[in-house]
Design a protein around this motif. Sequence first.
Motif, PDB file in Angstrom:
ATOM      1  N   LYS A 133     -23.570  27.579  -1.562  1.00 57.62           N
ATOM      2  CA  LYS A 133     -22.556  28.520  -1.101  1.00 57.62           C
ATOM      3  C   LYS A 133     -21.145  28.080  -1.452  1.00 57.62           C
ATOM      4  CE  LYS A 133     -20.878  30.913   3.054  1.00 57.62           C
ATOM      5  NZ  LYS A 133     -21.089  31.135   4.517  1.00 57.62           N
ATOM      6  N   HIS A 134     -20.870  26.764  -1.320  1.00 58.40           N
ATOM      7  CA  HIS A 134     -19.484  26.279  -1.429  1.00 58.40           C
ATOM      8  C   HIS A 134     -19.205  25.429  -2.668  1.00 58.40           C
ATOM      9  CE1 HIS A 134     -18.504  27.742   2.577  1.00 58.40           C
ATOM     10  NE2 HIS A 134     -19.601  27.165   3.044  1.00 58.40           N
ATOM     11  N   GLY A 135     -20.254  24.939  -3.330  1.00 60.53           N
ATOM     12  CA  GLY A 135     -20.043  24.167  -4.544  1.00 60.53           C
ATOM     13  C   GLY A 135     -19.859  22.675  -4.316  1.00 60.53           C
ATOM     14  N   VAL A 136     -19.750  21.945  -5.429  1.00 54.26           N
ATOM     15  CA  VAL A 136     -19.715  20.484  -5.412  1.00 54.26           C
ATOM     16  C   VAL A 136     -18.468  19.944  -4.734  1.00 54.26           C
ATOM     17  CG1 VAL A 136     -19.568  18.405  -6.856  1.00 54.26           C
ATOM     18  CG2 VAL A 136     -21.178  20.232  -7.452  1.00 54.26           C
ATOM     19  N   ASP A 137     -17.294  20.432  -5.126  1.00 56.91           N
ATOM     20  CA  ASP A 137     -16.047  19.835  -4.637  1.00 56.91           C
ATOM     21  C   ASP A 137     -15.943  19.868  -3.122  1.00 56.91           C
ATOM     22  OD1 ASP A 137     -15.558  19.573  -7.310  1.00 56.91           O
ATOM     23  OD2 ASP A 137     -13.587  20.524  -7.281  1.00 56.91           O
ATOM     24  N   LYS A 138     -16.214  21.008  -2.537  1.00 60.61           N
ATOM     25  CA  LYS A 138     -16.101  21.139  -1.078  1.00 60.61           C
ATOM     26  C   LYS A 138     -17.159  20.292  -0.385  1.00 60.61           C
ATOM     27  CE  LYS A 138     -15.363  24.525   2.587  1.00 60.61           C
ATOM     28  NZ  LYS A 138     -15.196  25.974   2.899  1.00 60.61           N
ATOM     29  N   TYR A 139     -18.351  20.241  -0.955  1.00 63.21           N
ATOM     30  CA  TYR A 139     -19.422  19.456  -0.338  1.00 63.21           C
ATOM     31  C   TYR A 139     -19.083  17.970  -0.327  1.00 63.21           C
ATOM     32  CZ  TYR A 139     -23.911  17.319   0.638  1.00 63.21           C
ATOM     33  OH  TYR A 139     -24.903  16.544   1.192  1.00 63.21           O
ATOM     34  N   ALA A 167     -17.505  11.502  -7.238  1.00 65.32           N
ATOM     35  CA  ALA A 167     -18.636  12.371  -6.875  1.00 65.32           C
ATOM     36  C   ALA A 167     -18.504  13.758  -7.480  1.00 65.32           C
ATOM     37  CB  ALA A 167     -18.757  12.463  -5.362  1.00 65.32           C
ATOM     38  N   LYS A 168     -17.280  14.196  -7.732  1.00 65.31           N
ATOM     39  CA  LYS A 168     -17.058  15.525  -8.308  1.00 65.31           C
ATOM     40  C   LYS A 168     -17.558  15.617  -9.750  1.00 65.31           C
ATOM     41  CE  LYS A 168     -13.093  16.692  -5.368  1.00 65.31           C
ATOM     42  NZ  LYS A 168     -11.632  16.957  -5.311  1.00 65.31           N
ATOM     43  N   ARG A 169     -17.935  14.494 -10.337  1.00 63.74           N
ATOM     44  CA  ARG A 169     -18.502  14.490 -11.687  1.00 63.74           C
ATOM     45  C   ARG A 169     -19.989  14.855 -11.668  1.00 63.74           C
ATOM     46  NH1 ARG A 169     -18.224   9.081 -13.811  1.00 63.74           N
ATOM     47  NH2 ARG A 169     -18.425   9.941 -15.904  1.00 63.74           N
ATOM     48  N   SER A 170     -20.549  15.000 -10.474  1.00 56.90           N
ATOM     49  CA  SER A 170     -21.935  15.443 -10.350  1.00 56.90           C
ATOM     50  C   SER A 170     -22.008  16.943 -10.604  1.00 56.90           C
ATOM     51  CB  SER A 170     -22.465  15.147  -8.941  1.00 56.90           C
ATOM     52  OG  SER A 170     -22.329  13.781  -8.609  1.00 56.90           O
ATOM     53  N   SER A 171     -23.107  17.400 -11.206  1.00 58.47           N
ATOM     54  CA  SER A 171     -23.297  18.829 -11.393  1.00 58.47           C
ATOM     55  C   SER A 171     -23.886  19.440 -10.126  1.00 58.47           C
ATOM     56  CB  SER A 171     -24.226  19.099 -12.576  1.00 58.47           C
ATOM     57  OG  SER A 171     -25.553  18.701 -12.262  1.00 58.47           O
ATOM     58  N   LEU A 172     -23.646  20.725  -9.931  1.00 56.20           N
ATOM     59  CA  LEU A 172     -24.254  21.428  -8.802  1.00 56.20           C
ATOM     60  C   LEU A 172     -25.774  21.356  -8.911  1.00 56.20           C
ATOM     61  CD1 LEU A 172     -24.116  23.209  -6.289  1.00 56.20           C
ATOM     62  CD2 LEU A 172     -23.916  25.207  -7.792  1.00 56.20           C
ATOM     63  N   GLN A 173     -26.292  21.573 -10.114  1.00 57.51           N
ATOM     64  CA  GLN A 173     -27.740  21.499 -10.306  1.00 57.51           C
ATOM     65  C   GLN A 173     -28.271  20.123  -9.911  1.00 57.51           C
ATOM     66  OE1 GLN A 173     -28.112  22.663 -14.480  1.00 57.51           O
ATOM     67  NE2 GLN A 173     -29.117  24.568 -13.854  1.00 57.51           N
ATOM     68  N   GLY A 174     -27.551  19.085 -10.298  1.00 56.05           N
ATOM     69  CA  GLY A 174     -27.989  17.730  -9.987  1.00 56.05           C
ATOM     70  C   GLY A 174     -28.037  17.460  -8.500  1.00 56.05           C
ATOM     71  N   LEU A 175     -26.978  17.837  -7.780  1.00 60.84           N
ATOM     72  CA  LEU A 175     -26.946  17.574  -6.339  1.00 60.84           C
ATOM     73  C   LEU A 175     -27.999  18.381  -5.599  1.00 60.84           C
ATOM     74  CD1 LEU A 175     -23.147  17.168  -5.487  1.00 60.84           C
ATOM     75  CD2 LEU A 175     -24.842  15.448  -6.145  1.00 60.84           C
ATOM     76  N   VAL A 176     -28.194  19.631  -5.998  1.00 59.82           N
ATOM     77  CA  VAL A 176     -29.247  20.443  -5.370  1.00 59.82           C
ATOM     78  C   VAL A 176     -30.616  19.829  -5.661  1.00 59.82           C
ATOM     79  CG1 VAL A 176     -30.409  22.685  -5.402  1.00 59.82           C
ATOM     80  CG2 VAL A 176     -27.909  22.584  -5.344  1.00 59.82           C
ATOM     81  N   ALA A 177     -30.825  19.401  -6.894  1.00 57.27           N
ATOM     82  CA  ALA A 177     -32.109  18.821  -7.281  1.00 57.27           C
ATOM     83  C   ALA A 177     -32.414  17.555  -6.488  1.00 57.27           C
ATOM     84  CB  ALA A 177     -32.118  18.518  -8.780  1.00 57.27           C
ATOM     85  N   TYR A 178     -31.420  16.665  -6.339  1.00 60.50           N
ATOM     86  CA  TYR A 178     -31.669  15.411  -5.636  1.00 60.50           C
ATOM     87  C   TYR A 178     -31.777  15.606  -4.133  1.00 60.50           C
ATOM     88  CZ  TYR A 178     -31.127  13.022 -10.022  1.00 60.50           C
ATOM     89  OH  TYR A 178     -31.325  12.606 -11.323  1.00 60.50           O
ATOM     90  N   THR A 179     -31.110  16.606  -3.590  1.00 55.09           N
ATOM     91  CA  THR A 179     -31.280  16.909  -2.174  1.00 55.09           C
ATOM     92  C   THR A 179     -32.737  17.270  -1.900  1.00 55.09           C
ATOM     93  OG1 THR A 179     -28.992  17.687  -1.988  1.00 55.09           O
ATOM     94  CG2 THR A 179     -30.507  18.352  -0.260  1.00 55.09           C
ATOM     95  N   GLY A 180     -33.312  18.095  -2.766  1.00 54.29           N
ATOM     96  CA  GLY A 180     -34.719  18.449  -2.623  1.00 54.29           C
ATOM     97  C   GLY A 180     -35.646  17.282  -2.888  1.00 54.29           C
ATOM     98  N   ALA A 181     -35.316  16.465  -3.873  1.00 51.50           N
ATOM     99  CA  ALA A 181     -36.154  15.315  -4.218  1.00 51.50           C
ATOM    100  C   ALA A 181     -36.193  14.302  -3.079  1.00 51.50           C
ATOM    101  CB  ALA A 181     -35.642  14.655  -5.496  1.00 51.50           C
ATOM    102  N   MET A 182     -35.068  14.072  -2.436  1.00 48.24           N
ATOM    103  CA  MET A 182     -35.036  13.154  -1.298  1.00 48.24           C
ATOM    104  C   MET A 182     -35.835  13.713  -0.131  1.00 48.24           C
ATOM    105  SD  MET A 182     -31.188  11.518  -1.310  1.00 48.24           S
ATOM    106  CE  MET A 182     -30.282  13.070  -1.315  1.00 48.24           C
ATOM    107  N   ARG A 183     -35.691  15.002   0.120  1.00 48.72           N
ATOM    108  CA  ARG A 183     -36.423  15.664   1.204  1.00 48.72           C
ATOM    109  C   ARG A 183     -37.927  15.542   1.011  1.00 48.72           C
ATOM    110  NH1 ARG A 183     -35.807  21.622   0.340  1.00 48.72           N
ATOM    111  NH2 ARG A 183     -37.381  21.065  -1.211  1.00 48.72           N
TER     112      ARG A 183
END
Length: 256
Positions: A133-139, A167-183
């Motif tokens: 919803k909010h993107g990498v920077d805000k997160y 941390a802002k050098r992370s892609s949105l796809q990457g952060l979403v992917a790793y959030t799921g992978a950790m879960r």
Amino acid sequence: MADIDFFEKGTGQPVLLIHGFCETANMWTDFANTLSDEFRVICPNLPGIAGSPISGDQISLEEVAITLEEWLDECQIQDPIVIGHSLGGYITLALLELMGNRIKAIGLFHSTAFADDAAKKDMRNRATVFLKKHGVDKYVTSFIPMLFPENKRGKLSPEIERAIEDAKRSSLQGLVAYTGAMRDRKNRLEVLKNYSGPKLLIAGTHDGAVTIEASRAQKDAFSHFIELEGVGHMGMVESKDETMEIIREFCRFCVN
């Protein structure tokens, strides 16, 4: 061919330093500079982070481990000591399960062999919704400060700001992917116990992400267990000199 962006420094025994969630290989720059007088220090960016690409917003820790194994083979990095922070620790264990005794030693830095419990899984799901919803920077602007004990945030504000920008050098796809992978990661305590090489765990008594209770519950699986008093989830920042020396002494132990 594994497309992994990385930097390295030094020669000798390979020491692979794997960054955590909302981090990049840059977090290890000072460690690499210090340790490279004795070791070959290699710091990769995980897929989806900085210069390492990712396809889609779903990945498993097992898939990351396979990619890293291919990359290690391509780079002729043999018998490495692998040390990971947080998410990097989860990946270290997945790599250990895949490679076994082809890894010389492992270190978990504010990490755990346990899987997420129900409450943590729910938190991951909410993080995914926020990211989309909010993107990498805000997160990352809201997430990074929470990794540090509240009473240290003022003193460490320059370091926190640098961590946020990195941390802002992370892609949105990457952060979403790793959030799921950790879960979705599995419990790898038996993998850890069955490994006969040297095993280090560095834990912070004030870590809000991996509680000290969780760290103590797995301490018997490690050959080396160190608690950092008053330290949160970012010991490499909060206690940089101390943790660099811990890593150096562990690596010396592994090669002697």
